[in-house]
Design a protein around this motif. Structure first.
Motif, mmCIF file in Angstrom:
data_model
loop_
_atom_site.group_PDB
_atom_site.id
_atom_site.type_symbol
_atom_site.label_atom_id
_atom_site.label_comp_id
_atom_site.label_asym_id
_atom_site.label_seq_id
_atom_site.Cartn_x
_atom_site.Cartn_y
_atom_site.Cartn_z
ATOM 1 N N GLU A 23 43.814 43.690 30.287
ATOM 2 C CA GLU A 23 42.599 44.491 30.490
ATOM 3 C C GLU A 23 42.636 45.236 31.826
ATOM 4 O O GLU A 23 41.810 46.098 32.070
ATOM 5 C CB GLU A 23 41.364 43.588 30.430
ATOM 6 C CG GLU A 23 41.200 42.868 29.105
ATOM 7 C CD GLU A 23 41.010 43.823 27.938
ATOM 8 O OE1 GLU A 23 40.271 44.814 28.113
ATOM 9 O OE2 GLU A 23 41.610 43.581 26.881
ATOM 10 N N GLY A 24 43.547 44.865 32.700
ATOM 11 C CA GLY A 24 43.681 45.508 34.005
ATOM 12 C C GLY A 24 43.954 44.472 35.075
ATOM 13 O O GLY A 24 43.833 43.268 34.831
ATOM 14 N N PRO A 25 44.335 44.937 36.260
ATOM 15 C CA PRO A 25 44.651 44.001 37.348
ATOM 16 C C PRO A 25 43.455 43.114 37.687
ATOM 17 O O PRO A 25 42.306 43.518 37.540
ATOM 18 C CB PRO A 25 44.980 44.916 38.535
ATOM 19 C CG PRO A 25 45.266 46.245 37.948
ATOM 20 C CD PRO A 25 44.476 46.323 36.669
ATOM 21 N N HIS A 72 45.836 45.832 43.602
ATOM 22 C CA HIS A 72 44.506 45.493 43.094
ATOM 23 C C HIS A 72 44.449 44.124 42.433
ATOM 24 O O HIS A 72 43.553 43.836 41.646
ATOM 25 C CB HIS A 72 44.044 46.562 42.105
ATOM 26 C CG HIS A 72 43.994 47.917 42.713
ATOM 27 N ND1 HIS A 72 43.051 48.299 43.637
ATOM 28 C CD2 HIS A 72 44.824 48.981 42.561
ATOM 29 C CE1 HIS A 72 43.273 49.540 44.021
ATOM 30 N NE2 HIS A 72 44.353 49.969 43.381
ATOM 31 N N GLU A 75 49.002 41.990 38.034
ATOM 32 C CA GLU A 75 49.080 42.916 36.913
ATOM 33 C C GLU A 75 50.319 42.613 36.088
ATOM 34 O O GLU A 75 51.255 41.964 36.566
ATOM 35 C CB GLU A 75 49.090 44.358 37.409
ATOM 36 C CG GLU A 75 50.142 44.630 38.445
ATOM 37 C CD GLU A 75 49.925 45.942 39.183
ATOM 38 O OE1 GLU A 75 50.941 46.550 39.559
ATOM 39 O OE2 GLU A 75 48.770 46.354 39.382
ATOM 40 N N ARG A 81 53.793 43.393 29.556
ATOM 41 C CA ARG A 81 53.112 44.269 28.599
ATOM 42 C C ARG A 81 53.770 44.188 27.226
ATOM 43 O O ARG A 81 53.093 44.173 26.206
ATOM 44 C CB ARG A 81 53.112 45.716 29.098
ATOM 45 C CG ARG A 81 52.014 46.012 30.092
ATOM 46 C CD ARG A 81 51.899 47.491 30.394
ATOM 47 N NE ARG A 81 53.110 48.041 31.001
ATOM 48 C CZ ARG A 81 53.450 47.934 32.278
ATOM 49 N NH1 ARG A 81 52.650 47.292 33.113
ATOM 50 N NH2 ARG A 81 54.558 48.462 32.747
#
Length: 93
Positions: A23-25, A72, A75, A81
């Motif tokens: 969903e993101g870092p 951030h 990740e 991924r």
């Protein structure tokens, strides 16, 4: 890493962290919050151990090359991924 290697190392808790990071870092606190939100029936003991467990999972996922700490937060790497987006394959006994 071959599919066999991935299946050997991809436990349910590791997959959960990878899916959160898809969903993101996120930092450890963000991962913990997402974990708790996805498991509202979590036992008090599990909740107490969650920060330690997440630190250990992140350490292992970094060693496997599936996550990296970025600007951030943590990740997914390209390898991470590909694991999250790969179709699930049934395990054979």
């Amino acid at each position: 890493m071959s599919h066999g290697d991935v299946s050997r190392h991809l436990t349910a808790p590791r997959r959960a962290v990878l899916q959160i990071l898809a969903e993101g870092p996120a930092d450890e606190a963000g991962i913990s919050a997402a974990w708790r939100a996805s498991r509202p029936d979590m036992s008090p003991g599990h909740a107490r151990e969650l920060p330690r467990m997440i630190r250990h999972l992140l350490w292992r996922l970094e060693l496997l090359g599936w996550v990296a700490e970025g600007e951030h937060g943590y990740e997914l790497t390209e390898a991470g991924r590909s694991i999250v987006t790969a179709p699930s394959r049934p395990r054979h006994p």
